[in-house]
Design a protein around this motif. Structure first.
Motif, PDB file in Angstrom:
ATOM      1  N   GLN A 162       0.893  -1.164   0.083  1.00  0.00           N
ATOM      2  CA  GLN A 162       0.039   0.050  -0.024  1.00  0.00           C
ATOM      3  C   GLN A 162       0.926   1.323   0.000  1.00  0.00           C
ATOM      4  O   GLN A 162       0.648   2.192  -0.857  1.00  0.00           O
ATOM      5  N   GLY A 163       1.938   1.355   0.892  1.00  0.00           N
ATOM      6  CA  GLY A 163       2.668   2.355   0.721  1.00  0.00           C
ATOM      7  C   GLY A 163       3.593   2.625  -0.586  1.00  0.00           C
ATOM      8  O   GLY A 163       3.736   3.767  -1.094  1.00  0.00           O
ATOM      9  N   PHE A 164       3.946   1.631  -1.227  1.00  0.00           N
ATOM     10  CA  PHE A 164       4.625   1.693  -2.422  1.00  0.00           C
ATOM     11  C   PHE A 164       3.447   2.239  -3.429  1.00  0.00           C
ATOM     12  O   PHE A 164       3.925   3.062  -4.386  1.00  0.00           O
ATOM     13  N   ASP A 165       2.279   1.683  -3.348  1.00  0.00           N
ATOM     14  CA  ASP A 165       1.181   2.310  -4.281  1.00  0.00           C
ATOM     15  C   ASP A 165       1.055   3.729  -4.094  1.00  0.00           C
ATOM     16  O   ASP A 165       0.719   4.601  -4.998  1.00  0.00           O
ATOM     17  N   ALA A 166       1.132   4.344  -2.986  1.00  0.00           N
ATOM     18  CA  ALA A 166       1.086   5.811  -2.344  1.00  0.00           C
ATOM     19  C   ALA A 166       2.107   6.551  -3.244  1.00  0.00           C
ATOM     20  O   ALA A 166       1.956   7.749  -3.707  1.00  0.00           O
ATOM     21  N   VAL A 167       3.374   5.807  -3.112  1.00  0.00           N
ATOM     22  CA  VAL A 167       4.588   6.509  -3.806  1.00  0.00           C
ATOM     23  C   VAL A 167       4.350   6.599  -5.258  1.00  0.00           C
ATOM     24  O   VAL A 167       4.470   7.739  -5.717  1.00  0.00           O
ATOM     25  N   LEU A 168       3.954   5.600  -5.907  1.00  0.00           N
ATOM     26  CA  LEU A 168       3.579   5.621  -7.324  1.00  0.00           C
ATOM     27  C   LEU A 168       2.640   6.620  -7.662  1.00  0.00           C
ATOM     28  O   LEU A 168       2.611   7.424  -8.712  1.00  0.00           O
ATOM     29  N   ALA A 169       1.534   6.727  -6.785  1.00  0.00           N
ATOM     30  CA  ALA A 169       0.213   7.767  -7.108  1.00  0.00           C
ATOM     31  C   ALA A 169       0.772   9.148  -6.752  1.00  0.00           C
ATOM     32  O   ALA A 169       0.593  10.026  -7.769  1.00  0.00           O
ATOM     33  N   GLY A 170       1.704   9.234  -6.045  1.00  0.00           N
ATOM     34  CA  GLY A 170       2.087  10.627  -5.785  1.00  0.00           C
ATOM     35  C   GLY A 170       3.095  11.087  -6.770  1.00  0.00           C
ATOM     36  O   GLY A 170       3.056  12.150  -7.386  1.00  0.00           O
ATOM     37  N   ALA A 171       3.843  10.063  -7.231  1.00  0.00           N
ATOM     38  CA  ALA A 171       4.819  10.523  -8.512  1.00  0.00           C
ATOM     39  C   ALA A 171       4.076  10.861  -9.588  1.00  0.00           C
ATOM     40  O   ALA A 171       4.358  11.814 -10.296  1.00  0.00           O
ATOM     41  N   GLU A 172       2.990  10.265  -9.888  1.00  0.00           N
ATOM     42  CA  GLU A 172       2.192  10.603 -11.150  1.00  0.00           C
ATOM     43  C   GLU A 172       1.579  11.991 -10.921  1.00  0.00           C
ATOM     44  O   GLU A 172       1.548  12.814 -12.120  1.00  0.00           O
ATOM     45  N   LYS A 173       0.774  11.946  -9.679  1.00  0.00           N
ATOM     46  CA  LYS A 173       0.084  13.316  -9.428  1.00  0.00           C
ATOM     47  C   LYS A 173       1.294  14.536  -9.480  1.00  0.00           C
ATOM     48  O   LYS A 173       0.837  15.592 -10.134  1.00  0.00           O
ATOM     49  N   TYR A 174       2.206  14.513  -9.166  1.00  0.00           N
ATOM     50  CA  TYR A 174       3.200  15.625  -8.837  1.00  0.00           C
ATOM     51  C   TYR A 174       4.252  15.561  -9.977  1.00  0.00           C
ATOM     52  O   TYR A 174       5.145  16.542  -9.814  1.00  0.00           O
ATOM     53  N   GLY A 175       4.462  14.640 -11.046  1.00  0.00           N
ATOM     54  CA  GLY A 175       5.115  14.830 -12.057  1.00  0.00           C
ATOM     55  C   GLY A 175       6.662  14.300 -11.512  1.00  0.00           C
ATOM     56  O   GLY A 175       7.452  14.853 -12.090  1.00  0.00           O
ATOM     57  N   TRP A 176       6.926  13.372 -10.698  1.00  0.00           N
ATOM     58  CA  TRP A 176       8.094  12.967 -10.179  1.00  0.00           C
ATOM     59  C   TRP A 176       8.731  11.663 -10.913  1.00  0.00           C
ATOM     60  O   TRP A 176       7.751  10.729 -11.040  1.00  0.00           O
ATOM     61  N   ASP A 177       9.650  11.687 -11.379  1.00  0.00           N
ATOM     62  CA  ASP A 177      10.537  10.729 -11.966  1.00  0.00           C
ATOM     63  C   ASP A 177      10.957   9.585 -10.668  1.00  0.00           C
ATOM     64  O   ASP A 177      12.029   9.554 -10.555  1.00  0.00           O
TER      65      ASP A 177
END
Ligand code: 6PG
Length: 479
Positions: free
Chosen positions: A334-349
């Protein structure tokens, strides 16, 4: 202009980080604290560090070689802005201001925007590992510009923990990415701590073990796949005896957990991002429930007698270990899912394998487990969930029966296991052929004409619930 790095804010974390920096070849560290006595104290206590002590912010800035690099280690909040402004006024383009506190990543994004026009780099850096980590090697999660990382990277690498020969630091992404990743780290930390707490409660209430015996169980677990810093310190805490009363330490501590906010932020952001992080949320709520003494007393009074704990058989502790492991897999997934979602929303690679790698050492959630996660994401960065990585899929499948027995035993025994049970429900939700979400869609369509999709053909549909209950195809209707 002799120092290549400076530290502002010399409470325990700042002092320890400054000492860590000073102990590494090639670093000269300038130190500044608003109350000068604190600076003098640190410098006097650690002559070996060769600190350059600054009495004023002007002295501090003057003592830094270009590009000036200063790490702010003050309590997150308004105080941080005051220090940032003091530095920003005096710094020149290309200089670097680092916020090493537990700042909210949204604040970090805003601060970076505010500072960027001056040409000064503002970099939010997540630092984990507590006081000990700051001194001997933390896990470091820097955000900010790639350009600033050219200067900052080697300095941070010099003080970071080392895992499998690699320093636990990587440029995680731009602007607030570092603090975002640190926030998720803390959310996972909350979940892990809660799960360990539930394991302890089960071993004690159902297993009938005393704290020192549970310490032995945890120490044993720490030799296997559950090996982690949190399991290790839990064994030590459970072995601790209160000198005043002779009782186990854990029995004299008030059972109301505090928090400083990062776990709450993780859940708030996950809600916004639409990522189910039930394990983390339950951990936050478990702390909140614990801190409601009036409600707890009231329900304790009004509840009928507490259930008799189930009988624990010989394999009980092993079952608990398996349930703990499976629940941990869920929490980290779940934590890594949140990492991915944040990256997508805020444009982080963001690279999940690199995040897993820098969490292998130095930080509070460091664990053997993270080697496996790093491997899983290196092998296949595109897995939809950690639960499908072959290693974890197998681990969960093997522990599944035990996991179910433990959750059932806990329910029958009256032992609260929000972490274990929500993790199992999450797993069962993902694994189920059909979910009652279909019924929820029906309800939504019934009372609000919110429409639904069908399993057997494309399109959007609505049933005339208050009419003749025929179905209409509303795929192309505009409202
Ligand atoms: C770390 C810790 C650190 C701190 C937490 C505690 O990674 O070193 O997470 O940041 O101990 O903020 O958080 P709570 O007070 O909210 O439990």
């Amino acid at each position: 202009e002799t120092a290549n790095i400076g530290v502002v804010g010399l409470a325990v974390m700042g002092s320890n980080l400054a000492r860590n920096l000073a102990s590494r070849e090639g670093n000269t560290v300038a130190v500044y604290n608003r109350t000068h006595a604190r600076t003098e104290e640190l410098v006097a206590a650690h002559p070996e560090a060769g600190f350059v002590a600054a009495g004023t912010i002007d002295d501090f800035v003057a003592s830094l070689a270009r590009p000036r690099t200063a790490i702010i280690m003050v309590k997150a909040g308004a105080g941080t802005d005051a220090v940032i402004d003091q530095l920003a006024e005096r710094f020149e383009p290309g200089d670097i201001i680092v916020d090493g506190g537990n700042a909210n990543f949204q604040d970090t994004i805003a601060r970076e925007k505010r500072i960027a026009p001056t040409g000064v780099h503002f970099v939010g850096v997540g630092i984990s590992g507590g006081e000990e980590g700051a001194l001997n090697g933390p896990s470091i999660m820097p955000g900010g510009s790639a350009e600033s990382y050219e200067t900052l990277g080697p300095i941070l690498a010099s003080i970071a923990a080392v895992a499998k020969g690699e320093p636990c630091v990587t440029h995680v992404g731009t602007d607030g990415a570092g603090h975002f990743i640190k926030m998720i780290h803390n959310g996972i930390e909350y979940a892990d701590m809660q799960l360990i707490g539930e394991a302890y409660d089960l071993l004690r209430t159902v297993g009938g073990l005393e704290p020192h015996a549970i310490a032995d169980v945890f120490a044993e677990w720490n030799k296997g796949s559950l090996e982690s810093y949190l399991i290790e310190i839990t064994a030590e805490i459970l072995r601790q005896v209160d000198s005043a009363t002779g009782k186990p330490f854990v029995d004299i501590v008030l059972d109301q957990a505090g928090s400083k906010g990062t776990g709450v932020w993780t859940v708030q952001n996950a809600l916004d991002l639409g990522v189910p992080v039930g394990g983390i949320a339950e951990a936050v709520f478990a702390r909140a429930v614990s801190a409601k003494p009036a409600q707890r007393a009231a329900v304790r009074r009004s509840a009928a007698s507490r259930p008799q704990p189930q009988k624990a058989d010989a394999g009980f502790a092993d079952d608990v270990a398996k349930a703990l492991y499976a629940s941990k897999v869920v929490a980290y997934a779940q934590g890594f899912d949140a990492v991915l979602a944040g990256a997508e929303k805020y444009g982080w690679d963001i690279h999940k394998d690199r995040i897993a790698k820098i969490w292998r050492g130095g930080c509070i959630i460091r664990a053997r487990f993270l080697d496996r996660i790093a491997e899983a994401y290196t092998d296949n960065p595109d897995i939809t969930t950690l639960l499908e990585a072959p290693y974890f899929a197998q681990a969960v499948t093997q522990g599944e029966d035990a996991w179910r027995r433990i959750v059932a035993t806990a329910a029958l025994s009256g032992v609260p296991v929000p972490g274990f049970s929500s993790a199992l429900s999450y797993y069962d939700s993902l694994a189920a052929e059909r979910l009652p979400a279909a019924l929820v869609q029906g309800q939504r369509d019934f009372f609000g004409a919110h429409t639904y999709r069908r399993t057997d053909r494309e399109g959007t549909f609505h049933t005339l619930w208050s009419g003749d209950r025929t179905e209409v195809d509303v795929t192309h209707s505009t409202h």
